[in-house]
Design a protein around this motif. Structure first.
Motif, PDB file in Angstrom:
ATOM      1  N   THR B 141     -80.474  -2.581 -39.206  1.00 59.84           N
ATOM      2  CA  THR B 141     -80.424  -3.635 -40.220  1.00 59.84           C
ATOM      3  C   THR B 141     -79.058  -3.685 -40.911  1.00 59.84           C
ATOM      4  O   THR B 141     -78.297  -2.728 -40.862  1.00 59.84           O
ATOM      5  CB  THR B 141     -81.512  -3.398 -41.277  1.00 59.84           C
ATOM      6  N   PHE B 142     -78.767  -4.801 -41.569  1.00 58.63           N
ATOM      7  CA  PHE B 142     -77.512  -5.021 -42.331  1.00 58.63           C
ATOM      8  C   PHE B 142     -76.277  -4.755 -41.458  1.00 58.63           C
ATOM      9  O   PHE B 142     -75.336  -4.098 -41.881  1.00 58.63           O
ATOM     10  CB  PHE B 142     -77.441  -4.125 -43.574  1.00 58.63           C
ATOM     11  N   ALA B 143     -76.297  -5.296 -40.266  1.00 60.72           N
ATOM     12  CA  ALA B 143     -75.218  -4.990 -39.322  1.00 60.72           C
ATOM     13  C   ALA B 143     -73.922  -5.691 -39.703  1.00 60.72           C
ATOM     14  O   ALA B 143     -73.913  -6.883 -39.982  1.00 60.72           O
ATOM     15  CB  ALA B 143     -75.634  -5.414 -37.911  1.00 60.72           C
ATOM     16  N   SER B 144     -72.828  -4.929 -39.706  1.00 60.28           N
ATOM     17  CA  SER B 144     -71.525  -5.570 -39.886  1.00 60.28           C
ATOM     18  C   SER B 144     -70.682  -5.429 -38.616  1.00 60.28           C
ATOM     19  O   SER B 144     -69.572  -5.936 -38.538  1.00 60.28           O
ATOM     20  CB  SER B 144     -70.778  -4.984 -41.082  1.00 60.28           C
ATOM     21  N   LYS B 145     -71.239  -4.712 -37.617  1.00 60.97           N
ATOM     22  CA  LYS B 145     -70.561  -4.634 -36.324  1.00 60.97           C
ATOM     23  C   LYS B 145     -71.581  -4.220 -35.264  1.00 60.97           C
ATOM     24  O   LYS B 145     -72.418  -3.351 -35.520  1.00 60.97           O
ATOM     25  CB  LYS B 145     -69.428  -3.612 -36.391  1.00 60.97           C
ATOM     26  N   LEU B 153     -77.095   0.318 -28.205  1.00 64.45           N
ATOM     27  CA  LEU B 153     -76.434  -0.538 -29.174  1.00 64.45           C
ATOM     28  C   LEU B 153     -75.890   0.303 -30.327  1.00 64.45           C
ATOM     29  O   LEU B 153     -76.651   1.017 -30.982  1.00 64.45           O
ATOM     30  CB  LEU B 153     -77.449  -1.561 -29.695  1.00 64.45           C
ATOM     31  N   ASN B 154     -74.580   0.246 -30.539  1.00 59.37           N
ATOM     32  CA  ASN B 154     -73.999   0.866 -31.735  1.00 59.37           C
ATOM     33  C   ASN B 154     -73.996  -0.167 -32.852  1.00 59.37           C
ATOM     34  O   ASN B 154     -73.412  -1.233 -32.715  1.00 59.37           O
ATOM     35  CB  ASN B 154     -72.561   1.316 -31.480  1.00 59.37           C
ATOM     36  N   VAL B 155     -74.648   0.172 -33.936  1.00 58.30           N
ATOM     37  CA  VAL B 155     -74.746  -0.760 -35.058  1.00 58.30           C
ATOM     38  C   VAL B 155     -74.063  -0.145 -36.270  1.00 58.30           C
ATOM     39  O   VAL B 155     -74.458   0.930 -36.728  1.00 58.30           O
ATOM     40  CB  VAL B 155     -76.224  -1.060 -35.409  1.00 58.30           C
ATOM     41  N   THR B 156     -73.040  -0.829 -36.777  1.00 56.24           N
ATOM     42  CA  THR B 156     -72.432  -0.388 -38.034  1.00 56.24           C
ATOM     43  C   THR B 156     -73.160  -1.104 -39.156  1.00 56.24           C
ATOM     44  O   THR B 156     -73.274  -2.324 -39.153  1.00 56.24           O
ATOM     45  CB  THR B 156     -70.935  -0.732 -38.059  1.00 56.24           C
ATOM     46  N   ARG B 157     -73.700  -0.307 -40.097  1.00 53.82           N
ATOM     47  CA  ARG B 157     -74.549  -0.871 -41.147  1.00 53.82           C
ATOM     48  C   ARG B 157     -73.853  -0.786 -42.496  1.00 53.82           C
ATOM     49  O   ARG B 157     -73.213   0.207 -42.809  1.00 53.82           O
ATOM     50  CB  ARG B 157     -75.870  -0.096 -41.220  1.00 53.82           C
ATOM     51  N   GLU B 158     -74.038  -1.811 -43.294  1.00 48.74           N
ATOM     52  CA  GLU B 158     -73.490  -1.783 -44.651  1.00 48.74           C
ATOM     53  C   GLU B 158     -74.548  -1.183 -45.565  1.00 48.74           C
ATOM     54  O   GLU B 158     -75.565  -1.807 -45.849  1.00 48.74           O
ATOM     55  CB  GLU B 158     -73.125  -3.192 -45.096  1.00 48.74           C
ATOM     56  N   VAL B 159     -74.301   0.060 -45.981  1.00 52.20           N
ATOM     57  CA  VAL B 159     -75.266   0.727 -46.865  1.00 52.20           C
ATOM     58  C   VAL B 159     -74.577   1.034 -48.190  1.00 52.20           C
ATOM     59  O   VAL B 159     -73.362   0.889 -48.308  1.00 52.20           O
ATOM     60  CB  VAL B 159     -75.804   2.024 -46.217  1.00 52.20           C
ATOM     61  N   ASP B 160     -75.344   1.456 -49.181  1.00 50.83           N
ATOM     62  CA  ASP B 160     -74.791   1.653 -50.519  1.00 50.83           C
ATOM     63  C   ASP B 160     -73.582   2.574 -50.516  1.00 50.83           C
ATOM     64  O   ASP B 160     -72.612   2.366 -51.229  1.00 50.83           O
ATOM     65  CB  ASP B 160     -75.863   2.225 -51.459  1.00 50.83           C
ATOM     66  N   ALA B 161     -73.644   3.622 -49.670  1.00 51.81           N
ATOM     67  CA  ALA B 161     -72.583   4.623 -49.708  1.00 51.81           C
ATOM     68  C   ALA B 161     -71.360   4.203 -48.893  1.00 51.81           C
ATOM     69  O   ALA B 161     -70.355   4.895 -48.892  1.00 51.81           O
ATOM     70  CB  ALA B 161     -73.118   5.941 -49.180  1.00 51.81           C
TER      71      ALA B 161
END
Ligand SMILES: Cc1cc2nc3c(=O)[nH]c(=O)nc-3n(C[C@H](O)[C@H](O)[C@H](O)COP(=O)(O)OP(=O)(O)OC[C@H]3O[C@@H](n4cnc5c(N)ncnc54)[C@H](O)[C@@H]3O)c2cc1C
Lengths: 388, 249
Positions: B141-145, B153-161
């Motif tokens: 979820t919240f994928a930015s890449k 699938l490599n998923v870069t996620r935007e998380v709080d940290a």
């Protein structure tokens, strides 16, 4: 009677809006101040296939009607591009219509795809200094020379000729005295604007600095025989064919400018506080804005009625002329109101409404004046005696 | 690889919305509707994967009223290959949507489903997660890449940290964040082509899915108007105001 746009027409408006969003008020202000042609904007429009909106599908166009073309141009104007944006592409949308309708297949396949891709740019060489609105008295001549022609003369107010490589040229090919009617004996050429034989001088003008308008001096321009559009001597009639769509486009462009001016004025009226209240709380400010809205809405309806008639293959001369007249007047009045609503700031370039004001003037003058439109309506609709 | 992209018809992000006088919801009369911006990002990502050769078909699906067809056409005009409209006039909750999507996926078998992380109308941020749970598929979820490497699938996620990168197995569910890409706008030739692309229609009833409401809306209200702020001269003043006026420290 159905006043709604179809989902497809709405998607056209949305897509054009999105392109225009990348070109904000600051961009157009810069182009205007520097007098620089909006190349990036035109490239985006060409890349998106928009220049071919009304061109036949077989040559790479979308084959849509005047309604869609009008919607597109209104959207461009209303985005704040005003005529700085519209005039940069306008001539490529309807200028080449005589080639589309009266040209042969060889001419269409030679010219249209390059125009649609934005590789060719054209200009419209009709108006002359000594003829004015009386087009039948133009003095530019084209004389036979072997298989082709040689043209000599002078055109005035030729927009976009600085960067155009093509010209749609109206020239006399048979002397007026030898013709049954003064409008006979004129021929239309779509040919190279060959700078070896044409000198293009920019006219310093009141507004729309980003899109040039010029005097073109034509001195022995050779025109190959295959560049004659349709038949010799019928050029004036071919031109008439494209006039109604062009009137509709100018009408909606003017409405679009009026609409963006109104939006800006309303926003300012809401935010600017004087005497402890927003100026928009005063009826003296509100009423002219409300009046502008009503006039613009009426002009818009007339324009889309004319477009619908044209697309249905029906006669639309009166409506198209009225649309151009109403659009220009409503747009002008809205721009004037917008400047005045801004008070002193209306005179500052930073608020853009002064640019709209300078640009909207063109829609009142060209391609046909208010007086000539009223002459037309008086004569053709009201059946009054011809006055000129 | 087939990619399924659900697209939702929502109030356009530029519209100033108004609450209905009877407080039952938001006034949608004569309001401009558009594709949910996060879904545009999802369509764009799917198209980029197709253009890169890692996908061969992009299917757009929308659930809701007949006019959702226009939202599907927008996806088709961007470049999606075909559309599925699941037609209903009922109010839908995230769980309904997830169940309907599951049924579509059981039929279509896409290897990848890309959804927006949330829709800008109700801001629920639930459908993608519920769908992954119903299907028992991995979610990013919240994928930015997104990067497809050796069938994973490599998923870069935007998380709080900050940014977190996870690797998930396919078939998978992905939801998009704002920075994943910048969606293209439809070109005129593609708008024309979209007219001829197929859209099949279905209904939740025909699919045997229960869309009886599980939530009820009690009242919809405008948020309170924000008062203008004040400027303070020094840090001391700030602390004083926070403690004694705002009562937050
Ligand atoms: C910015 C700009 C761009 C242009 N671009 C182009 C272009 O790309 N290509 C092109 O060919 N032309 C172009 N034009 C020219 C434009 O079409 C003409 O200016 C317009 O047709 C008016 O012609 P004129 O200037 O010769 O006016 P004139 O014919 O000199 O008329 C002057 C005034 O007299 C009035 N008048 C004349 N005769 C009558 C009558 N019988 N009854 C009542 N009133 C009358 C007119 O209405 C007008 O108000 C452009 C003009 C401008 C300002």
């Amino acid at each position: 009677m159905d006043f709604a746009f179809t989902p497809e027409q709405e998607s056209i408006r949305d897509a054009v809006e999105k392109i225009c969003q990348s070109y904000d008020a600051e961009y157009w202000r810069r182009q205007d101040q520097a007098g620089e042609f909006p190349e990036a904007f035109v490239k985006d429009m060409a890349d998106g296939g928009w220049l071919g909106i009304a061109m036949p599908e077989e040559f790479g166009g979308a084959g849509l009607g005047v309604t869609e073309a009008a919607l597109m141009m209104q959207t461009v104007a209303r985005s704040g591009a005003a005529l700085s944006g519209c005039s940069a592409i306008h001539i490529n949308i309807f200028g080449p219509m005589p080639v589309v309708v009266f040209g042969n297949d060889e001419q269409r396949s030679r010219h249209l795809p390059a125009l649609i891709r934005g590789e060719d740019r054209t200009c419209f060489g009709v108006t002359e200094p000594n003829a004015g609105l009386n087009t039948a008295s133009i003095e530019t001549k084209a004389e036979r020379n072997g298989n082709g022609w040689v043209a000599n003369g002078r055109k005035l107010w030729t927009s976009t000729a600085q960067t155009a490589n093509k010209i749609l040229l109206l020239a006399r090919t048979t002397a007026k005295e030898d013709c049954a009617r003064p409008t006979d004996g004129l021929s239309l050429f779509y040919t190279d604007l060959n700078r070896d034989y044409c000198e293009v001088q920019e006219i310093d003008k009141m507004g729309r600095m980003a899109v040039d308008t010029n005097a073109v001096f034509i001195d022995g321009l050779p025109i190959p025989g295959e560049d004659l559009v349709g038949e010799e001597g019928k050029g004036f009639r071919y031109l008439l064919h494209g006039l109604n769509p062009e009137r509709v486009l100018v009408g909606v462009e003017a409405v679009g400018i009026g609409q963006v001016a109104l939006e800006r004025a309303v926003q300012y009226a809401r935010e600017r506080e004087v005497f402890g209240r927003p100026i928009g709380q005063n009826q003296a400010i509100q009423h002219p804005l409300a009046k502008a809205w009503a006039e613009l809405a009426a002009a818009e309806l007339m324009a889309f009625k004319a477009a619908a008639l044209y697309d249905a293959g029906e006669e639309c001369g009166a409506e198209a002329n009225a649309a151009k007249y109403l659009g220009a007047e409503a747009g002008f009045s809205a721009c004037e109101t917008a400047v005045l609503t801004h008070g002193g700031m209306g005179y500052a370039k930073e608020f853009d409404v002064e640019r709209y004001m300078r640009e909207i003037f063109i829609a009142r003058i060209a391609p046909v004046s208010r007086e000539m439109i009223l002459n037309y309506i008086a004569e053709r609709v009201l059946d009054l005696p011809r006055s000129y | 690889m087939k990619i399924l992209v659900p697209v939702k018809r929502v109030v356009d992000y530029n519209v100033k919305i108004r609450v209905k006088a009877d407080q039952t919801g938001v006034d949608l009369n004569n309001v401009k509707m558009s594709m949910n911006p996060f879904d545009e990002i999802a369509v764009e990502e799917a198209l980029r994967m197709k253009e890169a050769g890692s996908a061969d078909e992009v299917v757009a699906v929308s659930i809701g009223v007949q006019q959702c067809q226009e939202t599907i056409r927008t996806a088709l005009a961007m470049g999606a290959d075909r559309g599925i409209l699941v037609k209903t006039d009922a109010e839908l909750e995230p769980l309904h949507v997830a169940k309907i999507l599951k049924a579509v996926i059981d039929e279509e078998n896409p290897e990848l489903v890309i959804l927006g992380k949330q829709a800008i109308d109700d801001d629920c941020n639930q459908t993608g997660q519920m769908l992954a749970a119903l299907l028992g598929r991995p979610q990013g979820t919240f994928a930015s890449k997104l990067e497809l490497v050796d069938g994973k699938l490599n998923v870069t996620r935007e998380v709080d940290a900050g940014l977190q990168t996870i690797t998930i197995d396919m078939p998978a569910i992905v939801t998009t964040d704002l920075r994943l890409n910048e969606p293209r706008y439809a070109s005129l030739p593609n708008i024309m082509k979209a007219k001829k692309k197929p859209i099949i229609e279905n209904t939740p009833e025909d699919m045997g899915i229960d869309i009886a409401p599980r939530l009820s809306v009690l009242k919809v209200e405008e948020p309170p108007k924000r008062e203008a702020g004040i400027k303070v001269e020094t840090v001391g003043d700030l602390v004083d105001k926070l403690r004694n006026e705002a009562g937050v420290i």
